[in-house]
Structures are given as structure tokens and as C-alpha cells.
Design a protein around this motif. Sequence first.
Motif, mmCIF file in Angstrom:
data_model
loop_
_atom_site.group_PDB
_atom_site.id
_atom_site.type_symbol
_atom_site.label_atom_id
_atom_site.label_comp_id
_atom_site.label_asym_id
_atom_site.label_seq_id
_atom_site.Cartn_x
_atom_site.Cartn_y
_atom_site.Cartn_z
ATOM 1 N N VAL A 1 0.916 -1.126 -0.029
ATOM 2 C CA VAL A 1 -0.141 0.120 0.071
ATOM 3 C C VAL A 1 0.990 1.228 -0.063
ATOM 4 O O VAL A 1 1.932 1.398 0.800
ATOM 5 C CB VAL A 1 -0.833 -0.081 1.192
ATOM 6 C CG1 VAL A 1 -1.943 1.166 1.312
ATOM 7 C CG2 VAL A 1 -1.839 -1.316 1.241
ATOM 8 N N GLY A 2 0.493 2.283 -0.939
ATOM 9 C CA GLY A 2 1.360 3.437 -0.914
ATOM 10 C C GLY A 2 2.474 3.330 -1.763
ATOM 11 O O GLY A 2 3.500 4.068 -2.089
ATOM 12 N N GLY A 3 2.442 2.037 -2.561
ATOM 13 C CA GLY A 3 3.629 1.915 -3.671
ATOM 14 C C GLY A 3 4.869 1.496 -3.083
ATOM 15 O O GLY A 3 6.032 1.350 -3.846
ATOM 16 N N ARG A 4 4.895 1.158 -1.815
ATOM 17 C CA ARG A 4 6.207 0.679 -1.236
ATOM 18 C C ARG A 4 6.848 -0.559 -2.062
ATOM 19 O O ARG A 4 6.131 -1.540 -2.270
ATOM 20 C CB ARG A 4 6.073 0.124 0.323
ATOM 21 C CG ARG A 4 5.977 1.194 1.032
ATOM 22 C CD ARG A 4 5.660 0.530 2.524
ATOM 23 N NE ARG A 4 6.791 0.184 3.208
ATOM 24 C CZ ARG A 4 6.774 -0.333 4.334
ATOM 25 N NH1 ARG A 4 5.695 -0.591 5.168
ATOM 26 N NH2 ARG A 4 7.817 -0.594 4.856
ATOM 27 N N LEU A 5 8.175 -0.949 -2.050
ATOM 28 C CA LEU A 5 8.488 -1.853 -3.015
ATOM 29 C C LEU A 5 9.786 -2.625 -2.269
ATOM 30 O O LEU A 5 10.434 -2.155 -1.579
ATOM 31 C CB LEU A 5 9.244 -1.257 -4.439
ATOM 32 C CG LEU A 5 8.251 -0.868 -5.503
ATOM 33 C CD1 LEU A 5 9.349 -0.489 -6.632
ATOM 34 C CD2 LEU A 5 8.026 -2.401 -6.087
ATOM 35 N N ALA A 6 9.641 -3.762 -2.484
ATOM 36 C CA ALA A 6 10.751 -4.614 -2.077
ATOM 37 C C ALA A 6 11.018 -5.959 -3.031
ATOM 38 O O ALA A 6 10.134 -6.635 -3.709
ATOM 39 C CB ALA A 6 10.507 -5.323 -0.634
ATOM 40 N N VAL A 7 12.366 -6.202 -2.975
ATOM 41 C CA VAL A 7 12.732 -7.596 -3.491
ATOM 42 C C VAL A 7 13.250 -8.425 -2.472
ATOM 43 O O VAL A 7 13.886 -8.245 -1.943
ATOM 44 C CB VAL A 7 13.964 -7.278 -4.644
ATOM 45 C CG1 VAL A 7 14.349 -8.530 -5.303
ATOM 46 C CG2 VAL A 7 13.335 -6.283 -5.584
ATOM 47 N N ASP A 8 12.430 -9.542 -2.507
ATOM 48 C CA ASP A 8 12.623 -10.461 -1.507
ATOM 49 C C ASP A 8 12.582 -10.042 -0.053
ATOM 50 O O ASP A 8 11.577 -9.383 0.251
ATOM 51 C CB ASP A 8 14.079 -11.321 -1.516
ATOM 52 C CG ASP A 8 13.888 -12.221 -2.692
ATOM 53 O OD1 ASP A 8 12.714 -12.790 -2.914
ATOM 54 O OD2 ASP A 8 14.981 -12.688 -3.489
ATOM 55 N N GLN A 9 13.637 -9.714 0.749
ATOM 56 C CA GLN A 9 13.412 -9.198 1.955
ATOM 57 C C GLN A 9 13.803 -7.533 1.723
ATOM 58 O O GLN A 9 13.762 -6.886 2.819
ATOM 59 C CB GLN A 9 14.164 -9.733 3.159
ATOM 60 C CG GLN A 9 13.951 -11.244 3.165
ATOM 61 C CD GLN A 9 12.131 -11.523 3.324
ATOM 62 O OE1 GLN A 9 11.690 -10.882 3.916
ATOM 63 N NE2 GLN A 9 12.062 -12.480 2.291
ATOM 64 N N THR A 10 14.540 -7.376 0.718
ATOM 65 C CA THR A 10 15.096 -5.623 1.004
ATOM 66 C C THR A 10 14.145 -4.821 0.328
ATOM 67 O O THR A 10 13.448 -5.131 -0.932
ATOM 68 C CB THR A 10 16.332 -5.762 0.175
ATOM 69 O OG1 THR A 10 16.930 -7.127 0.120
ATOM 70 C CG2 THR A 10 17.344 -4.696 0.652
ATOM 71 N N GLU A 11 13.897 -3.520 1.127
ATOM 72 C CA GLU A 11 13.031 -2.765 0.423
ATOM 73 C C GLU A 11 13.876 -1.832 -0.334
ATOM 74 O O GLU A 11 14.800 -1.426 0.091
ATOM 75 C CB GLU A 11 12.459 -1.950 1.699
ATOM 76 C CG GLU A 11 10.866 -1.362 1.425
ATOM 77 C CD GLU A 11 10.158 -0.814 2.367
ATOM 78 O OE1 GLU A 11 10.531 -1.072 3.582
ATOM 79 O OE2 GLU A 11 9.404 -0.012 2.148
ATOM 80 N N VAL A 12 13.353 -1.536 -1.680
ATOM 81 C CA VAL A 12 14.037 -0.869 -2.747
ATOM 82 C C VAL A 12 13.051 0.192 -3.204
ATOM 83 O O VAL A 12 11.908 0.232 -2.977
ATOM 84 C CB VAL A 12 14.464 -1.649 -3.696
ATOM 85 C CG1 VAL A 12 15.619 -2.784 -3.292
ATOM 86 C CG2 VAL A 12 13.215 -2.414 -4.425
#
Lengths: 121, 137
Positions: free
Chosen positions: B67-78
Motif C-alpha cells: 500500500v502506498g507503492g512501497r517496493l521490496a525485492v525478497d526481503q530488501t525494500e528498494v
Amino acid sequence: MSLTPLIDVVFILLLFFMLASSFVEWSSFPLAATGDRQSTAVDDAPQLIIALDSSGGLRYDGIALTESDVRRVVSAALHDRPRPRFVVRADAEVTVRRIVEILDLLSQAGVTDAALQRTAG
Amino acid sequence: MRITLPSRADRTDAHLIPLINVVFLLLIFFMLAGTFKTPEPFAVEVPKSMSSDGDIGADPTWVYVGVGGRLAVDQTEVGLADLPRMLRVQAGEGRVGRVLIKADAQVGAGRLFEVMTAVQASAPQAIELVTHHVGSR
């Protein structure tokens, strides 16, 4: 022979597996080629484009449709030769929930590969 | 006054054996029936679907869109700009192929398209949208 330590260990293992396991059944939709409306039309197959406007309404060829209309149009198109490519074209404000509903609808009508496109502009 | 002395059987743990049997059965059930939860970088409530039955398969790369467009690859927020680079790092580790996008049901299509474009910019990959399979809506 005292069984209490054994029971302790087994309970701890049980607790671990109960907390660490998940019973959610995941599934996924393949998302075929995306991009703007001009970029992907390379093959000769006609496209059947279902447009989703920002309020979640459905349009096909500029005409507003209900979900059962879409199912009928899609089922009819599946019998055509050549079979069209199915494209869901969504406005930026449409939620993922709504897109999945439409992909669900198409998949129930028998479409195996639907592409997702952004509304241009 | 009658005092009941513990019988010989009470002084052993023999009466606990049925309990242990049941606990062992529960243990075996959870070990076999459950799959381990994948830890998520933030809460994502994926949309429900009825008909998709794609298989998650082994060791895909997970891209989370919250929500809010937060992004993550596997465990890492990017951030969106770092996404292709992160995916190339993953590909360098031999994890090529499938990218599964776990997007919250409330995320807008605009954000989803941005993420899909960024994933495709990293390398030609098969992209799938993850849903929560339910019997009926």
C-alpha cells in the motif's frame, strides 16, 4: 522412566511447526507483454481489448459492458479463427483487485493468456 | 478416613502415553501439511482469485508492492529506480527466470505497470501476479 522431558520437547516442536507453517494457497496469473498500446502489436492476430476505466467499469470497442456481457463476447471470440489476442487495458487508478477480478473472469471463460496494458496518455 | 494411596500405575507416566500419541500426530500433521511462511518485508494483502492455478514453483524472485507503492525485492525494500539493478544482482546469483509480483489488492494499476516495466528492464523475465487462491468468492 519419566516422560515429562520428552513431552516438553515434543510440545515445543509442535508449537514451532504450528507457528511457522502457513496454509495459504498461492496461485498466480502470468502477465504477458505489457507496455503502451502501440508497442506490442507485432503479430497479425486481431486484438480483443477490454478496457477498464478508473471507476472499474468495463468497455469493449467503446461500449460499456457488464461482466456477463464480457464473458459472452470472450466465449464467442474463442471460437473465431483466427483467435484474437486478449488484452486487458487498465487506467492507472484501477486497483489490482479489480484487475484480478477481470483476469479471473477471462480465465473462467477459457482465456489462458491475457496481456495487460496501460491506457495510453 | 480413607486415604487413597497412589497406585503403582499412577506413579509412572504411563497415563501420559495417549497424550503423547495425540501430540505426535499433531506434530506430524503440521510438519507434513504446512509449508514454511516466507517472511515478508511489509504486510501485503494479495487479491483473491478463483480460477488461477499457476504453480508457485521453486525459488522464484519475489517482488512486493505494498500500500502506498512501497517496493521490496525478497526481503530488501528498494526504490523503483533500484529495482532493475536489484533484480540483475539476483540474476547474477543464478536465480534467473521467474519474477512473482505480490501486489496488495489496493495498489493502483499505474504502480503495477511501473513495476512491471522496471522488471522487464532488468532482463527478459517471466512475470506473474500472485493471488490468494480461494474456492469461490
